[in-house]
Structure formats: C-alpha cells, structure tokens
Scaffold this motif. Structure first.
Motif, PDB file in Angstrom:
ATOM      1  N   LYS A  83       0.805  -1.212   0.000  1.00 23.26           N
ATOM      2  CA  LYS A  83       0.000   0.000   0.000  1.00 23.26           C
ATOM      3  C   LYS A  83       0.841   1.267   0.000  1.00 23.26           C
ATOM      4  O   LYS A  83       0.482   2.253  -0.614  1.00 23.26           O
ATOM      5  N   ILE A  84       1.937   1.262   0.740  1.00 21.97           N
ATOM      6  CA  ILE A  84       2.760   2.456   0.875  1.00 21.97           C
ATOM      7  C   ILE A  84       3.983   2.325  -0.026  1.00 21.97           C
ATOM      8  O   ILE A  84       4.817   1.439   0.167  1.00 21.97           O
ATOM      9  N   ILE A  85       4.090   3.200  -1.010  1.00 20.71           N
ATOM     10  CA  ILE A  85       5.197   3.189  -1.963  1.00 20.71           C
ATOM     11  C   ILE A  85       6.294   4.104  -1.436  1.00 20.71           C
ATOM     12  O   ILE A  85       6.003   5.158  -0.861  1.00 20.71           O
ATOM     13  N   PRO A  86       7.574   3.716  -1.593  1.00 15.87           N
ATOM     14  CA  PRO A  86       8.667   4.602  -1.156  1.00 15.87           C
ATOM     15  C   PRO A  86       8.692   5.887  -1.974  1.00 15.87           C
ATOM     16  O   PRO A  86       9.318   5.973  -3.034  1.00 15.87           O
ATOM     17  N   SER A  87       7.992   6.887  -1.481  1.00 18.31           N
ATOM     18  CA  SER A  87       7.786   8.111  -2.252  1.00 18.31           C
ATOM     19  C   SER A  87       9.088   8.860  -2.511  1.00 18.31           C
ATOM     20  O   SER A  87       9.234   9.509  -3.558  1.00 18.31           O
ATOM     21  N   GLY A  88      10.038   8.800  -1.571  1.00 26.46           N
ATOM     22  CA  GLY A  88      11.304   9.492  -1.774  1.00 26.46           C
ATOM     23  C   GLY A  88      12.066   8.957  -2.971  1.00 26.46           C
ATOM     24  O   GLY A  88      12.566   9.729  -3.799  1.00 26.46           O
ATOM     25  N   ASP A  89      12.150   7.631  -3.094  1.00 21.79           N
ATOM     26  CA  ASP A  89      12.835   7.027  -4.235  1.00 21.79           C
ATOM     27  C   ASP A  89      12.114   7.345  -5.538  1.00 21.79           C
ATOM     28  O   ASP A  89      12.750   7.668  -6.553  1.00 21.79           O
ATOM     29  N   ILE A  90      10.787   7.236  -5.524  1.00 21.21           N
ATOM     30  CA  ILE A  90      10.009   7.514  -6.727  1.00 21.21           C
ATOM     31  C   ILE A  90      10.197   8.963  -7.175  1.00 21.21           C
ATOM     32  O   ILE A  90      10.437   9.253  -8.356  1.00 21.21           O
ATOM     33  N   ALA A  91      10.111   9.886  -6.225  1.00 24.26           N
ATOM     34  CA  ALA A  91      10.235  11.308  -6.568  1.00 24.26           C
ATOM     35  C   ALA A  91      11.630  11.626  -7.101  1.00 24.26           C
ATOM     36  O   ALA A  91      11.772  12.397  -8.062  1.00 24.26           O
ATOM     37  N   ALA A  92      12.666  11.044  -6.500  1.00 27.13           N
ATOM     38  CA  ALA A  92      14.034  11.291  -6.959  1.00 27.13           C
ATOM     39  C   ALA A  92      14.235  10.782  -8.382  1.00 27.13           C
ATOM     40  O   ALA A  92      14.841  11.467  -9.221  1.00 27.13           O
ATOM     41  N   LEU A  93      13.718   9.585  -8.670  1.00 27.84           N
ATOM     42  CA  LEU A  93      13.869   9.027 -10.017  1.00 27.84           C
ATOM     43  C   LEU A  93      13.006   9.772 -11.031  1.00 27.84           C
ATOM     44  O   LEU A  93      13.418   9.938 -12.189  1.00 27.84           O
ATOM     45  N   VAL A  94      11.825  10.221 -10.614  1.00 28.89           N
ATOM     46  CA  VAL A  94      10.995  11.028 -11.511  1.00 28.89           C
ATOM     47  C   VAL A  94      11.729  12.315 -11.874  1.00 28.89           C
ATOM     48  O   VAL A  94      11.725  12.750 -13.041  1.00 28.89           O
ATOM     49  N   TYR A  95      12.377  12.918 -10.897  1.00 22.17           N
ATOM     50  CA  TYR A  95      13.128  14.144 -11.167  1.00 22.17           C
ATOM     51  C   TYR A  95      14.310  13.868 -12.094  1.00 22.17           C
ATOM     52  O   TYR A  95      14.549  14.625 -13.050  1.00 22.17           O
ATOM     53  N   PHE A 121       4.176  12.779  -3.172  1.00 28.21           N
ATOM     54  CA  PHE A 121       2.829  12.523  -2.672  1.00 28.21           C
ATOM     55  C   PHE A 121       2.144  11.417  -3.474  1.00 28.21           C
ATOM     56  O   PHE A 121       0.935  11.441  -3.676  1.00 28.21           O
ATOM     57  N   VAL A 122       2.955  10.464  -3.915  1.00 27.15           N
ATOM     58  CA  VAL A 122       2.428   9.385  -4.745  1.00 27.15           C
ATOM     59  C   VAL A 122       1.412   8.535  -3.997  1.00 27.15           C
ATOM     60  O   VAL A 122       0.471   8.001  -4.595  1.00 27.15           O
ATOM     61  N   ASN A 123       1.560   8.404  -2.688  1.00 27.51           N
ATOM     62  CA  ASN A 123       0.605   7.628  -1.899  1.00 27.51           C
ATOM     63  C   ASN A 123      -0.717   8.371  -1.716  1.00 27.51           C
ATOM     64  O   ASN A 123      -1.796   7.783  -1.852  1.00 27.51           O
ATOM     65  N   GLU A 124      -0.627   9.656  -1.410  1.00 22.40           N
ATOM     66  CA  GLU A 124      -1.842  10.439  -1.171  1.00 22.40           C
ATOM     67  C   GLU A 124      -2.610  10.706  -2.457  1.00 22.40           C
ATOM     68  O   GLU A 124      -3.832  10.819  -2.438  1.00 22.40           O
TER      69      GLU A 124
END
Length: 476
Positions: free
Chosen positions: A145-157, A393-396
């Motif tokens: 349910k909870i995705i590691p948002s920090g890793d996702i956001a860094a890779l998206v950037y 905020f990928v989870n929210e």
C-alpha cells in the motif's frame, strides 16, 4: 523473515542506485552530442534569465571592465555570474564547449534528487506514523500500500525529460532548483539556518520563490505533512468515550496536550528562521553590493534583475503566455495587466494556505506550480521541479483523476512546441498563433494538474476521516 526483508531492502537500494548512475551516464552521453543537440537555443529551455549564453556574454563584458548589465543580454545574479562565469571561458581541447558548466549542472541535478529523496523519506515516516496514530493499521502495515515516495520522486526528477533537457541545454535552472529544494529540505528537517539560506538564495536568483515563505513557516512551526489535527482529536475522543464517565474530563484535557497529536505550532524555529533569513539577506546584499559597486550599485542591480522580471521587458517567445499578451496589449493598459498577472499569484496564496496548512510541503508544491505557470519567463526547468515534487505525494494522490490525460498532454505539448516554433520562425509557413497555441495548452495542463492534485489530496483526508466517523457513530 528478517534476512528476507534485509535482502529485499538491499535489492531496492541497488535498484535505485543503478537508475541514478544510468541517469548520470545518459546526461554525459547527451553532453557529448554535437552542439548538445542545439538545446541551448530552444526557447522552452533557455530564457533571458536562465540562458548560459547570456551569462557568458555578461561575464565577457565584465572582463572588459564594462557593466555585465550593459545592453539587454544578462539579467541574472552577480553572484551566479562570479560562480559560473569563469567556467564559461575555460576550454578543454577536444572536449565540448562549456563542458565544466555542464558537469556543474549534472552534479546539481544529482544533489537535487538526493535532497528530494531525503525529504520524501521524512514525509513517508510522518505519513506512516500518522496512520498508526489514527489506528489505520491495515493501511500502514500492508507493504503493497505504501510506496517509497522518496525514491520515486528522486527518479521522476532525474529521468524527467524536462530535467534532462534543462541540464544538457545549458540552462541555469538546476542551480535555481537546488536552492528551492535545499530550503524545503531544511524546513522539513527543522534546520532554520539551512532553510533560511536556501530561501534567501532562491529568492535572490529568481524572486518568485519568495512566496514559499508561507510553507516554510508552516513547516518549521507545525512540522511535515499530516492529516488534519481534528482527525487525531476525533480519534482520541473515541478512545476517551470507552472509559468510565468520571475519567473522561481529565482524559480529554490530557489528549489535547499530548505530544503525539501533531499540529501544535512552535514559534521558536520560526523566530530562528527569520533571524537567519535576516543574516543571510544582509550577507547576500553585501556581496552583491561589492560585485556591482562600480556598475551603478544595488539600485541598478534591482532594476536590471527584479525590475526586468516584473515589467516583462523581453517579449521573445517562451512556453509562457505573457510574451504574446504584452506584445498585443496597448501600452496604456500595460501596467494594469502587469499588476493583474503578478497579483494572481499573491491572491491565491492565502486561501490555499488556510485550506492546506496541515500539509505545508504539498502547499509548497502548489505554490511552485502556480508561479511556474504565471511567471514572466518560464522554462521546462520549472516544470521539472514541481513534477519531481509531485512524486513525494504518490501515496496520497494515488486516486488523482485525469492522470493519463495529463501525461499525454505533457507529451503532446513537448512534441508540438518545437514543431510549431519551427513552422513560425524558420519555415515561415505559420505565425505566432501556432506557437502560442501550444503555450496555452501547456498552461491549461498546469491548471488541471494543480486543481486535480489539490482535490485528490483533500479527498484523501476525507477518506482517512470516514473510518473514524463510522466508529464514532457505531459507539453512539
């Protein structure tokens, strides 16, 4: 179970760092392409404020003992000129032009991604803690349910085409983004000196980050993003209702003041922030005053930088909407519409701050997206920043509507914009309306993104409230 979990964490870390290294290699490969694919000449990438070519021109004028602001070439910070200027004149035989500046931008992108990742980890810890306090155990403990948002956001950037194009296209946007992300990271960590330094430098470089003062105060005073405070009080009231009547009054008083209930505003870090902001501001002004002392002083600096941004003097095409509008409007109405366009940013600050005060980091994302849409000289580097922060905020925002439409819209505008510009400027088979149509579509996409993301965040808070309401109704 523990060895399996540890091996899984190692694989996830290895997976993350492999993608980071690949992004660096990909940037270096593009840098070595002939003339960097001519990205530095694209109006979507380089603006009068972020173009490295203009910075090199300003440094060349300074080397000739002339004002770097002579003419209408350079309109950036004198500190940035002193930092990057010497690198623009250094050449390495057999290597691409401005290689050293390109490497600086690559390093800035990597640092930005690491700061976004650290900020995301901090936000996710608070998110999980909030779910446990609200007794949403299933949601907080279910691994899928909870995705590691920090890793996702860094890779998206890092892998966002806008970020890559801004880095390879010799734009100073990565440096400006670094200052903004540094201020948000310092505020999330409640490190007032770091937050103040980032905010002062970001405001000095671009002026528009000044509106982030409200999210900074909320982050330092309240802490990172959590659900509304009334949800926690509602949950504690339900727990108090299970106790004998004689103990309820005492328990309610204790609940309100419990340290685990978030959103108790603390003035101490905010006061420290303002003290450090004053100190860094004076320091920056002194350095700027020394740099431009022989070229007209600070007043000339403000006129050539901030005045240039606010009065929209350069009407060369970009992905914004102001250049076309002020090219068509009568001079008699020019000042009025300047106030209207810049006032729009200010008018939206207070209502959004009131509604999203419990989510200051998300509020900062909204402010950045709005300013990127309405600023005088926007570029893809601005979009790269807020799209990277959106990943936090990928989870929210998992249930956000029109996600696929927005993705296709951004891809379409990215492909059509250079085509329309080519038809207008080089082939002569089109006109300014062709290119302005893509700018309008781009602005509409940003509006939809802001509206839908705010709606999705508020809906997420309502979903967290629903189980508590049902539990309270059941006990009544």
């Amino acid at each position: 179970m523990e060895p399996k979990e540890q091996s899984k964490e190692k694989k996830e870390k290895l997976w993350f760092w492999n993608w980071v290294i690949a992004s660096v290699i990909f940037r270096l490969v593009l840098i070595y392409f002939p003339k960097n694919l001519n990205l530095a000449s694209r109006p979507e990438v380089s603006t009068p404020l972020t173009s490295l070519r203009r910075l090199a021109e300003g440094y060349w004028l300074k080397q000739l003992s002339m004002s770097p602001y002579a003419g209408s070439m350079y309109h950036g910070s004198p500190l940035l000129l002193s930092l990057l200027g010497p690198l623009t004149v250094k050449r390495i035989e057999g290597q691409p032009d401005h290689l050293l500046c390109s490497l600086v931008f690559v390093i800035a992108d990597i640092v930005n991604a690491m700061l976004i990742r650290a900020t995301g980890q901090n936000l996710q810890m608070e998110y999980t803690r909030s779910l446990k306090l609200l007794d949403h155990v299933k949601l907080s403990e279910k691994p899928g349910k909870i995705i590691p948002s920090g890793d996702i956001a860094a890779l998206v950037y890092l892998w966002n085409p806008f970020t890559i194009v801004a880095c390879v296209g010799l734009s100073t946007s990565p440096i400006e983004n670094l200052a903004i992300i540094l201020s948000l990271y310092g505020a999330c960590k409640r490190q007032a000196p770091l937050a103040a330094f980032g905010w002062v430098i970001a405001t000095h470089l671009s002026l528009y980050p000044a509106i982030l003062i409200i999210p900074m105060i909320l982050l330092l005073g309240y802490g990172t993003d959590t659900p509304p405070r009334k949800l926690f009080l509602q949950r504690r009231n339900v727990e108090v209702g299970d106790n004998p009547p004689n103990d309820r009054c005492c328990e309610r008083e204790e609940v309100v003041h419990r340290s685990e209930v978030p959103h108790v505003f603390s003035w101490r870090p905010v006061i420290h922030f303002f003290c450090w902001t004053s100190l860094w501001s004076v320091y920056v002004l002194v350095l700027c005053g020394i740099s431009v002392k022989q070229y007209g002083g600070l007043w000339e600096l403000f006129k050539r930088t901030y005045g240039f941004m606010l009065t929209v003097q350069d009407l060369s095409p970009n992905i914004g909407v102001l250049w076309y509008f002020f090219a068509e409007v009568f001079d008699f109405f020019r000042n009025f519409f300047l106030i209207v366009f810049h006032g729009n940013i200010l008018f939206m600050m207070l209502p959004l701050a009131i509604r999203l005060k419990h989510r200051p980091c998300f509020l900062a994302f909204v402010y950045i997206a709005i300013s990127s849409m309405l600023k005088s000289y926007p570029s893809v580097g601005d979009s790269a920043l807020y799209l990277g922060l959106l990943g936090l905020f990928v989870n929210e925002l998992a249930d956000m509507q029109f996600s696929f439409f927005l993705f296709c819209g951004y891809v379409g505008v990215s492909l059509l914009s250079p085509v329309m510009h080519n038809l207008w400027i080089w082939r002569g088979t089109g006109n300014a309306n062709f290119y302005f149509a893509t700018a309008m579509a781009y602005a509409c996409l940003q509006i939809i993104l802001v509206v839908e993301s705010v709606s999705a965040m508020l809906n997420h808070d309502r979903k967290l409230r629903k189980p508590l309401t049902e539990l309270q109704d059941g006990k009544n």
